[in-house]
Design an enzyme around this catalytic site. Structure first.
Site, PDB file in Angstrom:
ATOM      1  N   HIS A   1      -8.794  -0.117 -17.557  1.00 44.92           N
ATOM      2  CA  HIS A   1      -8.817  -1.704 -18.078  1.00 44.92           C
ATOM      3  C   HIS A   1      -7.388  -2.250 -18.418  1.00 44.92           C
ATOM      4  O   HIS A   1      -7.210  -3.576 -18.660  1.00 44.92           O
ATOM      5  CB  HIS A   1      -9.872  -1.943 -18.856  1.00 44.92           C
ATOM      6  CG  HIS A   1      -9.491  -1.352 -20.372  1.00 44.92           C
ATOM      7  ND1 HIS A   1      -9.598   0.031 -20.527  1.00 44.92           N
ATOM      8  CD2 HIS A   1      -9.220  -1.933 -21.547  1.00 44.92           C
ATOM      9  CE1 HIS A   1      -9.230   0.252 -21.896  1.00 44.92           C
ATOM     10  NE2 HIS A   1      -9.062  -0.951 -22.436  1.00 44.92           N
TER      11      HIS A   1
ATOM     12  N   LEU B   1      -8.776  10.415 -18.758  1.00 47.32           N
ATOM     13  CA  LEU B   1      -9.740  10.750 -17.569  1.00 47.32           C
ATOM     14  C   LEU B   1      -9.255  11.815 -16.830  1.00 47.32           C
ATOM     15  O   LEU B   1      -9.811  12.154 -16.047  1.00 47.32           O
ATOM     16  CB  LEU B   1      -9.517   9.234 -16.693  1.00 47.32           C
ATOM     17  CG  LEU B   1     -10.119   8.232 -17.514  1.00 47.32           C
ATOM     18  CD1 LEU B   1     -10.139   6.838 -16.547  1.00 47.32           C
ATOM     19  CD2 LEU B   1     -11.849   8.203 -17.663  1.00 47.32           C
TER      20      LEU B   1
ATOM     21  N   SER C   1      -6.351   2.132  -1.383  1.00 44.77           N
ATOM     22  CA  SER C   1      -4.990   1.486  -1.175  1.00 44.77           C
ATOM     23  C   SER C   1      -5.056   1.556   0.318  1.00 44.77           C
ATOM     24  O   SER C   1      -5.410   2.408   1.203  1.00 44.77           O
ATOM     25  CB  SER C   1      -3.791   2.299  -1.765  1.00 44.77           C
ATOM     26  OG  SER C   1      -2.640   1.753  -1.107  1.00 44.77           O
ATOM     27  N   SER C   2      -4.099   0.437   0.738  1.00 43.14           N
ATOM     28  CA  SER C   2      -4.157   0.415   2.284  1.00 43.14           C
ATOM     29  C   SER C   2      -3.225   1.532   2.762  1.00 43.14           C
ATOM     30  O   SER C   2      -3.187   1.645   4.196  1.00 43.14           O
ATOM     31  CB  SER C   2      -3.634  -0.942   2.798  1.00 43.14           C
ATOM     32  OG  SER C   2      -2.387  -1.267   2.451  1.00 43.14           O
ATOM     33  N   CYS C   3      -2.411   2.355   2.060  1.00 41.18           N
ATOM     34  CA  CYS C   3      -1.792   3.397   2.471  1.00 41.18           C
ATOM     35  C   CYS C   3      -2.538   4.610   2.965  1.00 41.18           C
ATOM     36  O   CYS C   3      -1.747   5.542   3.440  1.00 41.18           O
ATOM     37  CB  CYS C   3      -0.580   3.825   1.457  1.00 41.18           C
ATOM     38  SG  CYS C   3      -1.414   4.659   0.026  1.00 41.18           S
TER      39      CYS C   3
ATOM     40  N   TYR D   1      -0.161  10.364  -2.523  1.00 39.97           N
ATOM     41  CA  TYR D   1      -1.166   9.309  -3.151  1.00 39.97           C
ATOM     42  C   TYR D   1      -2.139   9.126  -2.042  1.00 39.97           C
ATOM     43  O   TYR D   1      -3.351   9.056  -2.351  1.00 39.97           O
ATOM     44  CB  TYR D   1      -0.186   8.097  -3.402  1.00 39.97           C
ATOM     45  CG  TYR D   1      -1.152   6.937  -3.878  1.00 39.97           C
ATOM     46  CD1 TYR D   1      -1.332   6.921  -5.362  1.00 39.97           C
ATOM     47  CD2 TYR D   1      -1.379   5.826  -3.118  1.00 39.97           C
ATOM     48  CE1 TYR D   1      -2.155   5.957  -5.729  1.00 39.97           C
ATOM     49  CE2 TYR D   1      -1.956   4.717  -3.670  1.00 39.97           C
ATOM     50  CZ  TYR D   1      -2.259   4.576  -4.879  1.00 39.97           C
ATOM     51  OH  TYR D   1      -3.152   3.800  -5.448  1.00 39.97           O
TER      52      TYR D   1
ATOM     53  N   LYS E   1      -6.181   9.404  -2.250  1.00 39.12           N
ATOM     54  CA  LYS E   1      -7.083   8.034  -2.023  1.00 39.12           C
ATOM     55  C   LYS E   1      -8.326   8.628  -1.121  1.00 39.12           C
ATOM     56  O   LYS E   1      -9.358   8.061  -0.982  1.00 39.12           O
ATOM     57  CB  LYS E   1      -6.243   6.816  -1.789  1.00 39.12           C
ATOM     58  CG  LYS E   1      -5.625   6.424  -3.036  1.00 39.12           C
ATOM     59  CD  LYS E   1      -6.427   6.003  -4.070  1.00 39.12           C
ATOM     60  CE  LYS E   1      -5.772   5.443  -5.358  1.00 39.12           C
ATOM     61  NZ  LYS E   1      -7.057   5.059  -6.459  1.00 39.12           N
TER      62      LYS E   1
ATOM     63  N   HIS F   1       6.292  -1.958  -7.474  1.00 38.43           N
ATOM     64  CA  HIS F   1       6.419  -2.522  -6.210  1.00 38.43           C
ATOM     65  C   HIS F   1       7.145  -3.588  -5.795  1.00 38.43           C
ATOM     66  O   HIS F   1       7.809  -4.195  -6.675  1.00 38.43           O
ATOM     67  CB  HIS F   1       4.712  -2.923  -5.800  1.00 38.43           C
ATOM     68  CG  HIS F   1       3.815  -1.828  -5.825  1.00 38.43           C
ATOM     69  ND1 HIS F   1       3.056  -1.586  -6.989  1.00 38.43           N
ATOM     70  CD2 HIS F   1       3.543  -1.001  -4.905  1.00 38.43           C
ATOM     71  CE1 HIS F   1       2.215  -0.553  -6.763  1.00 38.43           C
ATOM     72  NE2 HIS F   1       2.673  -0.135  -5.598  1.00 38.43           N
TER      73      HIS F   1
ATOM     74  N   ARG G   1       4.744  -6.462   5.117  1.00 35.23           N
ATOM     75  CA  ARG G   1       3.526  -6.181   4.112  1.00 35.23           C
ATOM     76  C   ARG G   1       2.683  -7.357   4.034  1.00 35.23           C
ATOM     77  O   ARG G   1       2.936  -8.719   4.080  1.00 35.23           O
ATOM     78  CB  ARG G   1       4.102  -5.904   2.624  1.00 35.23           C
ATOM     79  CG  ARG G   1       4.842  -4.469   2.551  1.00 35.23           C
ATOM     80  CD  ARG G   1       4.207  -3.284   2.736  1.00 35.23           C
ATOM     81  NE  ARG G   1       4.882  -2.064   2.728  1.00 35.23           N
ATOM     82  CZ  ARG G   1       5.501  -1.382   3.655  1.00 35.23           C
ATOM     83  NH1 ARG G   1       5.393  -2.121   4.987  1.00 35.23           N
ATOM     84  NH2 ARG G   1       6.286  -0.399   3.379  1.00 35.23           N
TER      85      ARG G   1
HETATM   86  O1  GFB Z   1       6.133  -2.369  -2.580  1.00 34.91           O
HETATM   87  P1  GFB Z   1       6.846  -1.248  -2.299  1.00 34.91           P
HETATM   88  O2  GFB Z   1       7.474  -0.268  -3.143  1.00 34.91           O
HETATM   89  O3  GFB Z   1       5.679  -0.256  -1.568  1.00 34.91           O
HETATM   90  O4  GFB Z   1       7.839  -1.458  -1.025  1.00 34.91           O
HETATM   91  P2  GFB Z   1       5.079   0.256  -0.091  1.00 34.91           P
HETATM   92  C1  GFB Z   1       7.518  -2.194  -0.117  1.00 34.91           C
HETATM   93  C2  GFB Z   1       8.797  -2.577   0.853  1.00 34.91           C
HETATM   94  O5  GFB Z   1       9.552  -3.246  -0.075  1.00 34.91           O
HETATM   95  C3  GFB Z   1       9.499  -1.227   1.127  1.00 34.91           C
HETATM   96  C4  GFB Z   1      10.967  -2.896   0.345  1.00 34.91           C
HETATM   97  O6  GFB Z   1      10.041  -1.294   2.713  1.00 34.91           O
HETATM   98  C5  GFB Z   1      10.743  -1.178   0.085  1.00 34.91           C
HETATM   99  O7  GFB Z   1      11.754  -0.667   0.704  1.00 34.91           O
HETATM  100  N1  GFB Z   1      11.574  -3.232  -1.136  1.00 34.91           N
HETATM  101  C6  GFB Z   1      12.939  -3.901  -1.143  1.00 34.91           C
HETATM  102  C7  GFB Z   1      11.493  -2.882  -2.233  1.00 34.91           C
HETATM  103  N2  GFB Z   1      13.331  -4.261  -2.360  1.00 34.91           N
HETATM  104  C8  GFB Z   1      12.487  -3.286  -3.286  1.00 34.91           C
HETATM  105  C9  GFB Z   1      12.468  -3.217  -4.711  1.00 34.91           C
HETATM  106  O8  GFB Z   1      13.431  -3.754  -5.410  1.00 34.91           O
HETATM  107  N3  GFB Z   1      11.401  -2.552  -5.238  1.00 34.91           N
HETATM  108  C10 GFB Z   1      10.649  -1.832  -4.399  1.00 34.91           C
HETATM  109  N4  GFB Z   1       9.558  -1.235  -4.675  1.00 34.91           N
HETATM  110  N5  GFB Z   1      10.600  -2.114  -2.957  1.00 34.91           N
HETATM  111  C11 GFB Z   1       3.544   1.547  -1.745  1.00 34.91           C
HETATM  112  C12 GFB Z   1       3.196   2.823  -1.591  1.00 34.91           C
HETATM  113  O9  GFB Z   1       4.342   1.300  -0.424  1.00 34.91           O
HETATM  114  O10 GFB Z   1       2.686   0.547  -1.912  1.00 34.91           O
HETATM  115  C13 GFB Z   1       2.000   3.248  -2.270  1.00 34.91           C
HETATM  116  O11 GFB Z   1       4.334   3.865  -2.154  1.00 34.91           O
HETATM  117  C14 GFB Z   1       0.781   1.908  -2.298  1.00 34.91           C
HETATM  118  O12 GFB Z   1       1.247   4.346  -1.857  1.00 34.91           O
HETATM  119  C15 GFB Z   1       1.418   0.842  -2.731  1.00 34.91           C
HETATM  120  O13 GFB Z   1       0.259   2.015  -1.261  1.00 34.91           O
HETATM  121  C16 GFB Z   1       0.472  -0.364  -2.466  1.00 34.91           C
HETATM  122  O14 GFB Z   1       4.116  -0.973   0.467  1.00 34.91           O
HETATM  123  O15 GFB Z   1       5.967   0.671   0.956  1.00 34.91           O
END
Ligand code: GFB
Length: 315
Positions: A4, A34, A100-102, A129, A133, A172, A202
């Site tokens: 939560h 948990l 998660s969609s991954c 991860y 899942k 993210h 995405r």
């Molecule tokens: O959101 P994100 O970290 O996760 O990255 P995923 C999505 C895309 O955004 C990648 C780009 O192509 C990143 O390289 N990106 C660009 C950035 N700039 C940035 C930044 O400043 N920060 C981040 N974080 N990304 C995760 C999974 O995948 O998403 C998990 O690792 C899970 O398992 C989650 O499924 C929802 O969509 O790539």
């Protein structure tokens, strides 16, 4: 309610209370860890719990997933195994597992239907991860097949919203870009760095929509839920049905925040999966679809971030 304090769990508590459910039971991590089987068993034995929303998980963006696979697979397997089994032993009537969609193969056909599960190799940056899942879905499915348990699963696309993680190392992309563009405007910087090529696509869902979808799925009579899924593919995708490239997302966030400088792409950072768009027809067939558009959702989340800015920058 497990989880939560997180973005999803807190949205779920708001949604359940908004639907007039006054008896949401939560515990802080200091009172209930948990990952500890005996603590979870004691908790379920002591409380009279009817319905479980399993939103507790170790989550993170591409960098955290890529660099800490052991933490991601261990914590998630422990949390979900402990909660699912203890919930079953204590006789809860219904459980919802959030994934998660991954979970889908890196190069799955788009949009990805539930049936794409385990049809090909996973994306390397989040394989640990994703395996956890997938194990969670299969555990719910197995308790259904062996014991008849009403343990359901939903697989959300990339989520965002209030109480997201804004830490640039572990977040993210959407909260990371909100923070980077806001900081650039405050500091008068002319350039913002975006990881990867900007080409990956995405799908983004506001967490309040996700919470509403969870309530909808849990309120479905058992006959409706189990008729819509199959024995070996018992989960339901939750998304908007629309995606956007990371470069387009960066442009949209820059526009909303009022950043007029340059956007540079950092090719040393990973792109991850080229595209993740969910086929949401199963959920639409059950009467639910998303309502919060991306521009509106980003503006609302930006408002939340600036309101909580002092806590975010000291964290
Ligand atoms: O959101 P994100 O970290 O996760 O990255 P995923 C999505 C895309 O955004 C990648 C780009 O192509 C990143 O390289 N990106 C660009 C950035 N700039 C940035 C930044 O400043 N920060 C981040 N974080 N990304 C995760 C999974 O995948 O998403 C998990 O690792 C899970 O398992 C989650 O499924 C929802 O969509 O790539």
């Amino acid at each position: 309610m497990a989880g939560h304090h997180g973005m999803v769990g807190s949205a779920l508590v708001r949604a359940l209370q908004g639907r007039g459910d006054p008896h949401v039971i939560t515990r802080d991590r200091s009172a209930l860890d948990l990952t500890r089987q005996s603590e979870v068993e004691r908790f379920f034995a002591a409380e009279r719990i009817d319905t479980v929303y399993l939103a507790a998980a170790r989550v993170g963006g591409i960098k955290a997933n890529n660099e800490q696979p052991a933490d991601f697979i261990r914590d998630n397997l422990q949390i979900q195994t402990n909660v699912i089994h203890a919930a079953f032993c204590s006789g809860v009537s219904r459980l919802l597992f959030l994934g998660s969609s991954c979970i889908y193969p890196r190069l799955a056909e788009q949009p990805m239907s539930e049936e794409a599960l385990m049809t090909g190799p996973l994306e390397g940056t989040n394989e640990a991860y994703a395996v956890a899942k997938i194990a969670g879905i299969k555990m719910c499915e197995s308790y259904r097949r062996q014991h008849g348990a009403d343990f359901r699963s939903v697989m959300p696309t990339n989520l965002y919203g209030p109480q997201d993680n804004f830490d640039l190392e572990s977040s993210h992309v959407l909260p990371a870009l909100l923070r980077k563009f806001h900081q650039a405007v405050l500091a008068g910087d002319g350039v913002v760095q975006v990881w990867g090529s900007g080409r990956p696509r995405r799908e983004f869902l506001h967490v309040d929509d996700m919470a509403a979808a969870c309530c909808h799925v849990m309120e479905l009579p058992p006959g409706d839920y189990w008729a819509a899924v199959s024995d070996r593919c018992s989960h339901i995708n939750v998304g908007t049905g629309e995606d956007i490239s990371i470069a387009e997302l960066a442009g949209l966030i820059a526009e909303i925040i009022g950043f007029r400088g340059a956007i540079e792409f950092d090719a040393t950072m990973p792109d991850g999966t080229p595209r993740k768009l969910l086929d949401v027809s199963r959920l639409r067939g059950l009467g639910w679809e998303a309502h919060i558009g991306l521009r509106e959702g980003i503006s609302r989340t930006y408002g939340w971030m600036t309101e909580h800015w002092e806590n975010i920058v000291v964290a």
